[in-house]
Scaffold this motif. Sequence first.
Motif, PDB file in Angstrom:
ATOM      1  N   LEU A  32      -6.569  -3.473   2.053  1.00 17.56           N
ATOM      2  CA  LEU A  32      -5.876  -3.209   3.315  1.00 17.56           C
ATOM      3  C   LEU A  32      -6.734  -2.386   4.274  1.00 17.56           C
ATOM      4  N   GLY A  33      -7.717  -1.671   3.727  1.00 19.98           N
ATOM      5  CA  GLY A  33      -8.611  -0.885   4.571  1.00 19.98           C
ATOM      6  C   GLY A  33      -8.140   0.533   4.832  1.00 19.98           C
ATOM      7  N   ILE A  34      -7.398   1.112   3.900  1.00 19.56           N
ATOM      8  CA  ILE A  34      -6.917   2.489   4.053  1.00 19.56           C
ATOM      9  C   ILE A  34      -8.067   3.449   3.743  1.00 19.56           C
ATOM     10  N   PRO A  35      -8.474   4.291   4.700  1.00 19.94           N
ATOM     11  CA  PRO A  35      -9.696   5.093   4.545  1.00 19.94           C
ATOM     12  C   PRO A  35      -9.675   6.091   3.386  1.00 19.94           C
ATOM     13  N   ASN A  36      -8.564   6.772   3.177  1.00 19.68           N
ATOM     14  CA  ASN A  36      -8.491   7.828   2.167  1.00 19.68           C
ATOM     15  C   ASN A  36      -7.390   7.528   1.155  1.00 19.68           C
ATOM     16  N   TYR A  37      -7.723   7.678  -0.123  1.00 17.78           N
ATOM     17  CA  TYR A  37      -6.759   7.465  -1.204  1.00 17.78           C
ATOM     18  C   TYR A  37      -6.889   8.624  -2.180  1.00 17.78           C
ATOM     19  N   LEU A  38      -5.808   9.384  -2.358  1.00 17.06           N
ATOM     20  CA  LEU A  38      -5.802  10.512  -3.288  1.00 17.06           C
ATOM     21  C   LEU A  38      -4.785  10.284  -4.396  1.00 17.06           C
ATOM     22  N   LEU A  39      -5.107  10.772  -5.573  1.00 13.89           N
ATOM     23  CA  LEU A  39      -4.217  10.706  -6.724  1.00 13.89           C
ATOM     24  C   LEU A  39      -3.986  12.110  -7.253  1.00 13.89           C
ATOM     25  N   TYR A  40      -2.751  12.388  -7.647  1.00 15.13           N
ATOM     26  CA  TYR A  40      -2.401  13.704  -8.171  1.00 15.13           C
ATOM     27  C   TYR A  40      -1.576  13.535  -9.437  1.00 15.13           C
ATOM     28  N   ASP A  41      -2.032  14.141 -10.502  1.00 17.60           N
ATOM     29  CA  ASP A  41      -1.342  14.131 -11.794  1.00 17.60           C
ATOM     30  C   ASP A  41      -0.743  15.515 -12.017  1.00 17.60           C
ATOM     31  N   ALA A  42       0.537  15.671 -11.675  1.00 19.96           N
ATOM     32  CA  ALA A  42       1.179  16.980 -11.720  1.00 19.96           C
ATOM     33  C   ALA A  42       1.228  17.553 -13.124  1.00 19.96           C
ATOM     34  N   GLU A  43       1.262  16.683 -14.119  1.00 23.16           N
ATOM     35  CA  GLU A  43       1.339  17.147 -15.510  1.00 23.16           C
ATOM     36  C   GLU A  43      -0.030  17.298 -16.157  1.00 23.16           C
ATOM     37  N   MET A  97      -7.742  13.551  -7.817  1.00 24.59           N
ATOM     38  CA  MET A  97      -8.848  12.636  -7.568  1.00 24.59           C
ATOM     39  C   MET A  97      -8.748  12.106  -6.143  1.00 24.59           C
ATOM     40  N   GLY A  98      -9.906  11.950  -5.506  1.00 23.86           N
ATOM     41  CA  GLY A  98      -9.923  11.431  -4.147  1.00 23.86           C
ATOM     42  C   GLY A  98     -10.948  10.330  -3.994  1.00 23.86           C
ATOM     43  N   PHE A  99     -10.661   9.400  -3.084  1.00 21.70           N
ATOM     44  CA  PHE A  99     -11.549   8.267  -2.857  1.00 21.70           C
ATOM     45  C   PHE A  99     -11.680   8.009  -1.358  1.00 21.70           C
ATOM     46  N   GLN A 100     -12.903   7.718  -0.936  1.00 20.53           N
ATOM     47  CA  GLN A 100     -13.212   7.399   0.454  1.00 20.53           C
ATOM     48  C   GLN A 100     -13.635   5.938   0.524  1.00 20.53           C
ATOM     49  N   LEU A 101     -13.070   5.191   1.461  1.00 21.82           N
ATOM     50  CA  LEU A 101     -13.407   3.776   1.593  1.00 21.82           C
ATOM     51  C   LEU A 101     -14.735   3.627   2.323  1.00 21.82           C
ATOM     52  N   ILE A 102     -15.688   3.017   1.650  1.00 24.40           N
ATOM     53  CA  ILE A 102     -17.012   2.770   2.226  1.00 24.40           C
ATOM     54  C   ILE A 102     -17.364   1.312   1.986  1.00 24.40           C
ATOM     55  N   ASP A 103     -17.561   0.566   3.082  1.00 23.29           N
ATOM     56  CA  ASP A 103     -17.881  -0.862   2.995  1.00 23.29           C
ATOM     57  C   ASP A 103     -16.880  -1.615   2.124  1.00 23.29           C
ATOM     58  N   GLY A 104     -15.607  -1.271   2.286  1.00 26.89           N
ATOM     59  CA  GLY A 104     -14.554  -1.991   1.590  1.00 26.89           C
ATOM     60  C   GLY A 104     -14.340  -1.590   0.146  1.00 26.89           C
ATOM     61  N   VAL A 105     -15.041  -0.561  -0.304  1.00 24.17           N
ATOM     62  CA  VAL A 105     -14.939  -0.123  -1.703  1.00 24.17           C
ATOM     63  C   VAL A 105     -14.623   1.364  -1.744  1.00 24.17           C
ATOM     64  N   PRO A 132       8.041 -10.835   2.405  1.00 25.73           N
ATOM     65  CA  PRO A 132       8.648  -9.578   1.964  1.00 25.73           C
ATOM     66  C   PRO A 132       8.168  -9.112   0.608  1.00 25.73           C
ATOM     67  N   ARG A 133       7.449  -9.986  -0.103  1.00 20.81           N
ATOM     68  CA  ARG A 133       6.907  -9.578  -1.404  1.00 20.81           C
ATOM     69  C   ARG A 133       5.618  -8.775  -1.248  1.00 20.81           C
ATOM     70  N   ALA A 134       5.026  -8.867  -0.085  1.00 15.92           N
ATOM     71  CA  ALA A 134       3.797  -8.108   0.194  1.00 15.92           C
ATOM     72  C   ALA A 134       4.195  -6.714   0.664  1.00 15.92           C
ATOM     73  N   VAL A 135       4.526  -5.849  -0.281  1.00 14.15           N
ATOM     74  CA  VAL A 135       5.065  -4.532   0.044  1.00 14.15           C
ATOM     75  C   VAL A 135       4.621  -3.524  -0.996  1.00 14.15           C
ATOM     76  N   VAL A 136       4.449  -2.298  -0.539  1.00 13.72           N
ATOM     77  CA  VAL A 136       4.092  -1.184  -1.419  1.00 13.72           C
ATOM     78  C   VAL A 136       4.772   0.056  -0.858  1.00 13.72           C
ATOM     79  N   LEU A 153      -5.532  -2.871  -3.876  1.00 12.52           N
ATOM     80  CA  LEU A 153      -4.715  -3.244  -2.728  1.00 12.52           C
ATOM     81  C   LEU A 153      -5.025  -2.358  -1.526  1.00 12.52           C
ATOM     82  N   TYR A 154      -5.042  -1.050  -1.742  1.00 10.47           N
ATOM     83  CA  TYR A 154      -5.301  -0.131  -0.635  1.00 10.47           C
ATOM     84  C   TYR A 154      -6.693  -0.339  -0.055  1.00 10.47           C
ATOM     85  N   ALA A 155      -7.649  -0.650  -0.921  1.00  7.21           N
ATOM     86  CA  ALA A 155      -9.004  -0.927  -0.436  1.00  7.21           C
ATOM     87  C   ALA A 155      -9.016  -2.207   0.396  1.00  7.21           C
TER      88      ALA A 155
END
Length: 241
Positions: A128-139, A148-156, A71-75, A124-126
């Motif tokens: 786990l193999g999550i294909p798309n990771y986006l970040l948004y700084d509202a302020e 900012m956006g990131f695409q998973l390619i070969d685990g990176v 249960p500690r492996a959670v996000v 962590l997301y990389a």
Amino acid sequence: MDTYTNWPNVPYAPTDTADLYPDTDGEPMAASDLHLEILIWLLQTLKAHFAQRPDVYVSGDILTYYTEGDPRAVVAPDVLVSFGIGQKQRHTYKVWEEGKVPDFVMEFSSKTTYQNDLTDKMDLYATLGIPNYLLYDAEALYLPSPLMGFQLIDGVYIPIPPGVDGGIRSDILGLDFHIRERRLGIYDSVGEKWLQPPAEAAEARAEAAEARAEQEAITRQKAEEEIKRLREQLARAQIDT
């Protein structure tokens, strides 16, 4: 939201999986009212966009367990989208039950989270193999760029370069994310439209209908005036003859 890697060991045997995998962490849903407002807008917008695709699951701030028995492996991603698992409501997202990790996650970075968003959480997301990771700084205060956006390619995760219009393309969603009038905007290039949540879309339709009605009334009035003018002109011509 934070990852949770330092929870103490469970000191008792739970009676069911709900005890082992709780559906709340006791933390607030968003860092501020601004973040909450935009987060709700984003979730409503994405759910409306994928409403006709019953295989697509959209959620936010849902505890996502990624290792069965731990249960500690959670996000808790601020936003996640997962294809092929259905729109049913869930208390938690258990990767081993769903059979897959989410296809897309997005975090709203704040003063207390942005460093983790760019380091441990990204790793962590990389992993786990999550294909798309986006970040948004509202302020627009903490990240190198507000979006900012990131695409998973070969685990990176490889940064997604902004398009010529400044948008960040999520290939997995088929959508372009933008900073629009200092707020988040999403463009559907296939439908050639900016996405809106249901309430905004209904308001826009109502305004468009009102504008059409006003234009039709103006056109009708001009037509009636033109008919009146022609009749008066004809009447004068008959008098002259």
